[in-house]
Design a protein around this motif. Structure first.
Motif: not given
Length: 178
Positions: A113-126, A140-148, A152-157
């Motif tokens: 979850t990010t405040a703004a859209r991230v590049s595909p490269q950044t998403e791939q690195k994560m 991997f699922e990405t979500e844009v949430n301007p409230d943060i 970013f917030i990274l969640e897995y398992d």
């Protein structure tokens, strides 16, 4: 008999059959579509549970819920479920198959979850970072949430890393109130 027991038994049999035919990934996608259809169209469950609706119409509905052009194994599975009068458990079977497949293939679900859209490269690195830590494949699922606000917030398992500006500001505010 318990719905959970029934759904897991059918899902296990479907996964074994799909593995034998090397169709487990295809069936996985179709079961994901079925599960999503049940969530997005609540009337589907009511319609499938309706005893007045013929098996043929239920079959058409379930095949449509599986997505465009489902494989032969999915078609025969749906026919088996209808023949055995287990259509009321189909949603649970789909979810059980998804769970069993993920366990078998070591697939972990992740969310960024990010405040703004991230590049595909950044998403791939994560994604690569999570895969290296978990030794598995990550959906991997990405979500844009301007409230943060930022970060970013990274969640897995069962892991959650909250590096958002909102959380940091809340922590500062909490500290100041003491």
């Amino acid at each position: 008999m318990d719905i959970g027991v029934i759904s897991v038994r059918y899902a296990r049999a479907l996964l074994k059959s799909a593995t034998d035919q090397q169709l487990e990934a295809t069936v996985y996608k179709e079961m994901m579509t079925v599960a999503k259809s049940y969530l997005e169209v609540p009337q589907l469950r009511q319609t499938i549970d309706n005893p007045m609706l013929s098996k043929d119409k239920k079959e058409v509905l379930l095949l449509t819920a599986a997505g465009p052009n489902p494989c032969a194994l999915t078609k025969s599975f749906i026919q088996l479920v209808l023949r055995e009068d287990r259509e009321n458990v189909m949603q649970f079977m789909a979810n059980s198959y998804i769970t069993l497949y993920r366990k078998q293939k070591n697939v972990i679900r992740g969310k960024l979850t990010t405040a703004a859209r991230v590049s595909p490269q950044t998403e791939q690195k994560m994604r690569q970072m999570v895969e290296s830590k978990t030794q598995g494949t990550v959906e991997f699922e990405t979500e844009v949430n301007p409230d943060i606000i930022g970060g970013f917030i990274l969640e897995y398992d069962t892991y959650r890393m909250d590096a958002s500006v909102k959380t940091k500001l809340n922590n500062i505010l909490h500290t100041l109130r003491r």
